[in-house]
Every structure is written in C-alpha cells, then in structure tokens.
Design an enzyme around this catalytic site. Structure first.
Site, short mmCIF file in Angstrom:
data_model
loop_
_atom_site.label_atom_id
_atom_site.label_comp_id
_atom_site.label_asym_id
_atom_site.label_seq_id
_atom_site.Cartn_x
_atom_site.Cartn_y
_atom_site.Cartn_z
N TYR A 33 0.87 -1.60 -0.20
CA TYR A 33 0.04 0.01 0.02
C TYR A 33 0.13 1.77 -0.28
O TYR A 33 2.10 1.10 0.22
CB TYR A 33 -0.45 -0.17 1.45
CG TYR A 33 -0.34 0.08 2.39
CD1 TYR A 33 -0.52 1.47 3.03
CD2 TYR A 33 0.51 -0.80 3.64
CE1 TYR A 33 -0.26 2.16 4.39
CE2 TYR A 33 1.11 -0.73 4.37
CZ TYR A 33 1.03 1.38 4.97
OH TYR A 33 1.40 0.84 6.26
N LYS A 148 6.36 -1.74 1.81
CA LYS A 148 5.45 -1.77 2.65
C LYS A 148 4.21 -3.01 2.09
O LYS A 148 3.19 -2.54 1.82
CB LYS A 148 5.16 -0.14 1.42
CG LYS A 148 4.53 0.64 2.86
CD LYS A 148 4.09 2.18 2.58
CE LYS A 148 2.93 3.39 3.48
NZ LYS A 148 3.49 3.11 4.41
N GLU A 180 11.84 2.54 14.47
CA GLU A 180 10.67 3.10 13.53
C GLU A 180 10.36 3.37 14.98
O GLU A 180 9.55 2.51 15.81
CB GLU A 180 10.66 3.66 12.62
CG GLU A 180 9.83 1.61 11.98
CD GLU A 180 9.92 1.03 10.25
OE1 GLU A 180 9.76 2.45 9.89
OE2 GLU A 180 9.84 0.01 10.38
#
Length: 284
Positions: A33, A148, A180
C-alpha cells in the site's frame, strides 16, 4: 456524503464497492500500500510514492498492474470527485483473488492483482501540530520492513499499547536500538545535530523521511544516520517523527520522561515549516 472509490478500473460509490473473500490481501496480507497526502487539492510527493510502490511490488514478485501515469490520473480524479482539499489518498494492491485459499502464489497469468484506492478527508491536516508522547515496545515484526506491506497488526497493537499507557504512539526497539515508530520514521536532536537510523531492511524507506533529510541538508543542518537507544532519545534535546500523513511531528515525552522543556523543539517545527512550503511548490 458517500465517497467515490476505485476498484479494478471502476469508479464506484463506496457502498457498492467490494472485493472477493478469496483475495490474498484479505487472507494472507499479501498486498502492498501507499498513502499520499493532499494539500490545497494537490498530491504531495506522488513521484516518490509511485517509485516505492513499484519497488515493493517487485520485492514480492508481484505484477505492477497500473502505469504511473494512469495511477496519477486515478489519484487526481478521486481528489476531484470527492472534493478533497486536505486529506489522504490510500492505495492498495494485492496479488489478487484465486478460486480458493492456498499458501502457494497463484499463476500470475490467471490471477491478476486487485487495485483499490479511496480518499480520506482531513481538514486542517497541515495546520495540526500535536506535541506527541511515545512509549517504547519490543519490535517483533517480520524482517522486511522496507517493503510497505499491509501486515500492520503489530503496529496497530503498538498504538493501542500507547493509548492504554496514556501516550500517542510507540517507538519500536530491536537489539537495544530504536528502529522506527508504529507508522513513521523517528529522529532525535542533540546539540543541533539530527540523528536517525540509517536505511536497511529494518525500517521503511520513508518518502517524507527522504524529503525532510534533503531539506535539512539544504538548510545546512547537521545529520547523522546511525542507531540510537531509547535512553539516548530520552536525553536528547528534542525528537520528532515523519510520515506522509503527519509530515513532521514533534515528540515531547518518551516513556514518561519529558524532553528539553517539554515543548515542541525548534528543529522539528522549522523542518515542518520547510517541508510544507517546499512540498507544496512541487505538488501535482
């Protein structure tokens, strides 16, 4: 107002849109995505998102079913018909729907990818600066975070852990170092130097990250790409994160410890200002 969405070449009211129960995105999270921001009715960093989309598809051995030019046209049309001034365009491409559930990838000659896009209206998106509080949690995701994919269950759980702790988000820790945030790239600032983890399979190669670091360099800010611990982050002068939907957002507290004077830092606020100004100039 009912949104118009895009499914496999058709623009449809959201109430009429559907995909197969055998779609591999639904059954296996076998999908990728992208999320592109919209400001003043224009797309921010579209080129970067299109390039990363192609890379993610390639890494999974998945056919790219739509050209960059056609993808841009779909984005623009959805923004137009849904009257989006500030908001987001969500894009998802799965490997498609086979005739039954099977772990083995289907024959790409017989099963074509599923392409879905929809908009989200977010008035005030650019104006919203919320000082964020974060907690740290173990990073137990799979090893290819640079792709992703829609495998977002643990990041979603991480956000719920943060909410339960009275915070806004979570920073993920692996082998003692911050990787992250649940849905963003993260940074600390010490003595004017911006410190962020270097690119690898361990983190998403953020489109906003790339732009912000480029703008920081052009502004002659010092940047160091290296690993850092949560303890180092807690003792930093300031911190922030970047993402397509939040741009540059200051972090003022980590695991209950306030950073600096507990207010958004000057570096984060300046980078947010630069990013929005420069990105709008190139928006499509």
């Amino acid at each position: 107002m009912t949104r118009t969405v895009y499914v496999n070449g058709e623009y449809l009211p959201e109430t009429e849109a559907s995909v197969s129960i055998f779609d591999r995105g639904f059954l296996f999270a076998d999908a990728v995505y992208e999320v592109t921001s919209v400001l003043n009715g224009k797309l921010i960093d579209f080129e970067g998102h299109a390039v990363r989309l192609a890379r993610s598809l390639n890494e999974l051995g998945m056919e790219n079913p739509i050209s960059k030019e056609d993808l841009l046209e779909v984005h623009r049309e959805l923004v137009r018909v849904n009257e989006i001034d500030e908001g987001l365009v969500y894009l998802q491409i799965s490997r498609g729907a086979d005739s039954d559930r099977d772990f083995v990838f289907p024959d790409p000659e017989k099963v074509k990818p599923t392409v879905v896009l929809f908009t989200q209206n977010k008035p005030g998106l650019a104006a919203t600066v919320k000082p964020m509080k974060v907690i740290s949690i173990d990073d137990i995701r799979w090893g290819r975070r640079d792709i992703k994919t829609v495998q977002l269950l643990y990041p979603s759980m991480g956000k719920m852990m943060a909410k339960a702790a009275g915070a806004d988000d979570a920073w993920l820790i692996e082998d003692g170092f911050v990787t992250e945030g649940t849905s963003n790239n993260v940074y600390i600032v010490k003595d004017g130097k911006i410190i962020t983890r270097g690119l690898s399979n361990d983190i998403l190669h953020g489109i906003t990250r790339a732009a912000v670091l480029r703008f920081a360099e052009e502004a002659q800010m010092e940047i160091e790409e290296r690993n850092f611990t949560i303890e180092e982050a807690q003792n930093a002068d300031e911190a922030f994160f970047t993402s397509a939907s939040a741009f540059v957002m200051p972090v003022v507290e980590i695991d209950g410890k306030a950073l600096g004077n507990g207010a958004p830092g000057n570096v984060a606020l300046r980078l947010r200002e630069i990013y929005l100004d420069e990105s709008l100039k190139k928006a499509v």
